[in-house]
Design a protein around this motif. Structure first.
Motif, PDB file in Angstrom:
ATOM      1  N   LEU A 218      33.972 -18.627   4.247  1.00  0.00           N
ATOM      2  CA  LEU A 218      34.103 -19.586   3.150  1.00  0.00           C
ATOM      3  C   LEU A 218      34.820 -20.854   3.591  1.00  0.00           C
ATOM      4  O   LEU A 218      34.854 -21.833   2.823  1.00  0.00           O
ATOM      5  CB  LEU A 218      34.854 -18.956   1.968  1.00  0.00           C
ATOM      6  N   GLY A 219      35.390 -20.860   4.774  1.00  0.00           N
ATOM      7  CA  GLY A 219      36.006 -22.068   5.332  1.00  0.00           C
ATOM      8  C   GLY A 219      37.154 -22.580   4.495  1.00  0.00           C
ATOM      9  O   GLY A 219      38.109 -21.852   4.186  1.00  0.00           O
ATOM     10  N   ASP A 220      37.047 -23.861   4.087  1.00  0.00           N
ATOM     11  CA  ASP A 220      38.132 -24.494   3.330  1.00  0.00           C
ATOM     12  C   ASP A 220      38.304 -23.887   1.940  1.00  0.00           C
ATOM     13  O   ASP A 220      39.301 -24.187   1.258  1.00  0.00           O
ATOM     14  CB  ASP A 220      37.866 -25.995   3.184  1.00  0.00           C
ATOM     15  N   TYR A 221      37.366 -23.053   1.524  1.00  0.00           N
ATOM     16  CA  TYR A 221      37.430 -22.470   0.185  1.00  0.00           C
ATOM     17  C   TYR A 221      37.801 -20.989   0.233  1.00  0.00           C
ATOM     18  O   TYR A 221      37.524 -20.237  -0.708  1.00  0.00           O
ATOM     19  CB  TYR A 221      36.089 -22.657  -0.532  1.00  0.00           C
ATOM     20  N   ALA A 222      38.427 -20.586   1.316  1.00  0.00           N
ATOM     21  CA  ALA A 222      38.790 -19.178   1.492  1.00  0.00           C
ATOM     22  C   ALA A 222      39.717 -18.684   0.381  1.00  0.00           C
ATOM     23  O   ALA A 222      39.647 -17.514  -0.024  1.00  0.00           O
ATOM     24  CB  ALA A 222      39.440 -18.973   2.861  1.00  0.00           C
ATOM     25  N   GLU A 223      40.549 -19.576  -0.139  1.00  0.00           N
ATOM     26  CA  GLU A 223      41.563 -19.148  -1.106  1.00  0.00           C
ATOM     27  C   GLU A 223      41.018 -18.974  -2.520  1.00  0.00           C
ATOM     28  O   GLU A 223      41.798 -18.702  -3.442  1.00  0.00           O
ATOM     29  CB  GLU A 223      42.726 -20.141  -1.122  1.00  0.00           C
ATOM     30  N   ILE A 224      39.700 -19.145  -2.703  1.00  0.00           N
ATOM     31  CA  ILE A 224      39.180 -18.860  -4.048  1.00  0.00           C
ATOM     32  C   ILE A 224      39.259 -17.357  -4.336  1.00  0.00           C
ATOM     33  O   ILE A 224      39.242 -16.939  -5.499  1.00  0.00           O
ATOM     34  CB  ILE A 224      37.730 -19.360  -4.219  1.00  0.00           C
ATOM     35  N   ILE A 225      39.345 -16.557  -3.264  1.00  0.00           N
ATOM     36  CA  ILE A 225      39.602 -15.121  -3.417  1.00  0.00           C
ATOM     37  C   ILE A 225      41.083 -14.905  -3.144  1.00  0.00           C
ATOM     38  O   ILE A 225      41.531 -14.949  -1.999  1.00  0.00           O
ATOM     39  CB  ILE A 225      38.740 -14.276  -2.453  1.00  0.00           C
ATOM     40  N   ARG A 226      41.839 -14.702  -4.197  1.00  0.00           N
ATOM     41  CA  ARG A 226      43.286 -14.574  -4.069  1.00  0.00           C
ATOM     42  C   ARG A 226      43.672 -13.108  -3.899  1.00  0.00           C
ATOM     43  O   ARG A 226      43.040 -12.209  -4.463  1.00  0.00           O
ATOM     44  CB  ARG A 226      43.980 -15.134  -5.308  1.00  0.00           C
ATOM     45  N   THR A 227      44.720 -12.898  -3.137  1.00  0.00           N
ATOM     46  CA  THR A 227      45.268 -11.553  -2.980  1.00  0.00           C
ATOM     47  C   THR A 227      46.382 -11.343  -3.989  1.00  0.00           C
ATOM     48  O   THR A 227      47.312 -12.154  -4.078  1.00  0.00           O
ATOM     49  CB  THR A 227      45.829 -11.357  -1.561  1.00  0.00           C
ATOM     50  N   VAL A 228      46.250 -10.287  -4.782  1.00  0.00           N
ATOM     51  CA  VAL A 228      47.296  -9.906  -5.727  1.00  0.00           C
ATOM     52  C   VAL A 228      48.031  -8.730  -5.081  1.00  0.00           C
ATOM     53  O   VAL A 228      47.501  -7.617  -5.001  1.00  0.00           O
ATOM     54  CB  VAL A 228      46.713  -9.512  -7.093  1.00  0.00           C
ATOM     55  N   ARG A 229      49.221  -9.018  -4.600  1.00  0.00           N
ATOM     56  CA  ARG A 229      49.946  -8.036  -3.806  1.00  0.00           C
ATOM     57  C   ARG A 229      50.105  -6.717  -4.562  1.00  0.00           C
ATOM     58  O   ARG A 229      50.561  -6.675  -5.699  1.00  0.00           O
ATOM     59  CB  ARG A 229      51.317  -8.588  -3.414  1.00  0.00           C
ATOM     60  N   GLY A 230      49.715  -5.634  -3.874  1.00  0.00           N
ATOM     61  CA  GLY A 230      49.857  -4.298  -4.435  1.00  0.00           C
ATOM     62  C   GLY A 230      48.794  -3.923  -5.457  1.00  0.00           C
ATOM     63  O   GLY A 230      48.802  -2.799  -5.963  1.00  0.00           O
ATOM     64  N   SER A 231      47.869  -4.844  -5.771  1.00  0.00           N
ATOM     65  CA  SER A 231      46.870  -4.553  -6.806  1.00  0.00           C
ATOM     66  C   SER A 231      45.438  -4.713  -6.316  1.00  0.00           C
ATOM     67  O   SER A 231      44.599  -3.839  -6.523  1.00  0.00           O
ATOM     68  CB  SER A 231      47.095  -5.450  -8.023  1.00  0.00           C
ATOM     69  N   GLY A 232      45.136  -5.833  -5.679  1.00  0.00           N
ATOM     70  CA  GLY A 232      43.755  -6.061  -5.255  1.00  0.00           C
ATOM     71  C   GLY A 232      43.476  -7.532  -5.091  1.00  0.00           C
ATOM     72  O   GLY A 232      44.301  -8.286  -4.552  1.00  0.00           O
ATOM     73  N   TYR A 233      42.324  -7.973  -5.609  1.00  0.00           N
ATOM     74  CA  TYR A 233      41.885  -9.358  -5.417  1.00  0.00           C
ATOM     75  C   TYR A 233      41.455  -9.948  -6.751  1.00  0.00           C
ATOM     76  O   TYR A 233      41.080  -9.237  -7.684  1.00  0.00           O
ATOM     77  CB  TYR A 233      40.745  -9.417  -4.397  1.00  0.00           C
ATOM     78  N   ARG A 234      41.472 -11.305  -6.769  1.00  0.00           N
ATOM     79  CA  ARG A 234      41.224 -11.995  -8.032  1.00  0.00           C
ATOM     80  C   ARG A 234      40.525 -13.326  -7.758  1.00  0.00           C
ATOM     81  O   ARG A 234      40.817 -13.990  -6.765  1.00  0.00           O
ATOM     82  CB  ARG A 234      42.564 -12.236  -8.752  1.00  0.00           C
ATOM     83  N   PHE A 235      39.603 -13.698  -8.657  1.00  0.00           N
ATOM     84  CA  PHE A 235      38.920 -14.997  -8.581  1.00  0.00           C
ATOM     85  C   PHE A 235      39.277 -15.813  -9.810  1.00  0.00           C
ATOM     86  O   PHE A 235      39.134 -15.349 -10.939  1.00  0.00           O
ATOM     87  CB  PHE A 235      37.402 -14.818  -8.514  1.00  0.00           C
ATOM     88  N   ASP A 236      39.752 -17.039  -9.569  1.00  0.00           N
ATOM     89  CA  ASP A 236      40.034 -17.987 -10.642  1.00  0.00           C
ATOM     90  C   ASP A 236      39.190 -19.232 -10.413  1.00  0.00           C
ATOM     91  O   ASP A 236      39.091 -19.728  -9.289  1.00  0.00           O
ATOM     92  CB  ASP A 236      41.522 -18.359 -10.682  1.00  0.00           C
ATOM     93  N   ARG A 237      38.587 -19.746 -11.493  1.00  0.00           N
ATOM     94  CA  ARG A 237      37.705 -20.912 -11.376  1.00  0.00           C
ATOM     95  C   ARG A 237      38.509 -22.158 -10.980  1.00  0.00           C
ATOM     96  O   ARG A 237      39.595 -22.403 -11.476  1.00  0.00           O
ATOM     97  CB  ARG A 237      36.996 -21.155 -12.710  1.00  0.00           C
ATOM     98  N   HIS A 238      37.928 -22.961 -10.073  1.00  0.00           N
ATOM     99  CA  HIS A 238      38.522 -24.214  -9.634  1.00  0.00           C
ATOM    100  C   HIS A 238      37.548 -25.345  -9.938  1.00  0.00           C
ATOM    101  O   HIS A 238      36.348 -25.116 -10.129  1.00  0.00           O
ATOM    102  CB  HIS A 238      38.836 -24.178  -8.132  1.00  0.00           C
ATOM    103  N   ALA A 239      38.058 -26.566  -9.947  1.00  0.00           N
ATOM    104  CA  ALA A 239      37.207 -27.712 -10.252  1.00  0.00           C
ATOM    105  C   ALA A 239      36.117 -27.911  -9.212  1.00  0.00           C
ATOM    106  O   ALA A 239      35.030 -28.400  -9.526  1.00  0.00           O
ATOM    107  CB  ALA A 239      38.069 -28.973 -10.371  1.00  0.00           C
ATOM    108  N   ASP A 240      36.376 -27.548  -7.977  1.00  0.00           N
ATOM    109  CA  ASP A 240      35.384 -27.759  -6.914  1.00  0.00           C
ATOM    110  C   ASP A 240      34.561 -26.503  -6.630  1.00  0.00           C
ATOM    111  O   ASP A 240      33.895 -26.413  -5.605  1.00  0.00           O
ATOM    112  CB  ASP A 240      36.072 -28.229  -5.627  1.00  0.00           C
ATOM    113  N   VAL A 241      34.596 -25.524  -7.524  1.00  0.00           N
ATOM    114  CA  VAL A 241      33.803 -24.306  -7.376  1.00  0.00           C
ATOM    115  C   VAL A 241      32.802 -24.235  -8.529  1.00  0.00           C
ATOM    116  O   VAL A 241      33.174 -24.316  -9.696  1.00  0.00           O
ATOM    117  CB  VAL A 241      34.685 -23.039  -7.384  1.00  0.00           C
TER     118      VAL A 241
END
Length: 253
Positions: A218-241
């Motif tokens: 995903l390159g510069d957009y790698a952080e659209i998949i966030r790590t929630v420590r101890g729980s899993g992963y999360r996606f939050d909508r961004h203006a450039d997504v």
């Protein structure tokens, strides 16, 4: 000399009779309200012309006719349980009300389904699932950031298509469809590897490896998949997504 007696007149009687004949008749006493009634002119009813009927206001453009309407009801299972009502009963009640108010009306009910835990307002999910034409999907422009196309199953970063494997895209799609919600690793394993035997079933560390590889592509957009420590992963909508999807949810797992 002979005296002849003349008949004697009765002047007093004549005077009395003359006085009685010439005397004015006593006036009849009339009170003020009676005089007002006698003097007042007789009121005649006035006929008022009826107002011309106002034309009905049409809510549709000229040359068209209304054939019915759509009522989107956003009510998740949790909210329905809190309101102590089942969706099937609510549908039946609305149909009964419609039949009573408009016996000629025809009704059709459809329940919109979404992945468990999917974010967003219920009514928006319903409108998208039932393909409401008023809900416009965003149009991707060149170099407008990252476009996650769930229909074509591809990810475009600018003018380039990210080289995701089938499993990497399924992983991205699974998290994106649950926007705003944290997705646990075990949930991902159960969804993406439902038929694998214990020997081929990945563990939580394997999911972390898949996520690292996905982020790298995903390159510069790698952080659209966030790590929630101890729980899993999360996606939050961004203006450039931009997320593109048409028709029913492509998430089949």
């Amino acid at each position: 000399m002979t005296l002849t007696a003349l008949p004697t007149r009765r002047p007093s009687t004549l005077r009395t009779q003359g006085a009685t004949a010439l005397a004015p008749r006593p006036a009849i006493a009339i009170d003020a309200p009676a005089r007002a009634r006698i003097a007042a002119p007789v009121a005649r009813p006035v006929r008022v012309a009826p107002e011309a009927a106002k034309p009905a206001v049409r809510a549709v453009p000229d040359g068209t006719e209304a054939r019915g309407f759509v009522l989107y009801v956003g009510l998740g299972e949790g909210a329905a349980a809190a309101d102590r009502i089942e969706l099937a009963r609510l549908v039946a009640e609305l149909r009964t009300l419609t039949s009573r108010l408009a016996p000629s009306a025809e009704t059709h009910a459809a329940v919109a389904l979404a992945p468990a835990g999917a974010g967003g307002r219920d009514v928006d999910v319903v409108r998208r699932a039932l393909q409401d034409p008023a809900v416009q999907q965003p149009v991707a422009e060149p170099d407008s950031g990252i476009v996650i196309d769930l229909t074509r199953k591809r990810v475009a970063i600018g003018d380039d298509i990210a080289p995701l494997t089938y499993k990497e895209f399924e992983l991205l799609q699974h998290i994106v469809l649950r926007e705003g919600s944290t997705v646990g690793r075990e949930t991902i394993i159960d969804a993406l590897w439902p038929d694998e035997a214990d020997a081929g079933r990945p563990n939580e560390r394997t999911i972390d490896v898949h996520v690292r590889r996905l982020r790298a592509k995903l390159g510069d957009y790698a952080e659209i998949i966030r790590t929630v420590r101890g729980s899993g992963y999360r996606f939050d909508r961004h203006a450039d997504v931009t997320v593109l999807a048409t028709g029913p949810s492509p998430d089949r797992v």
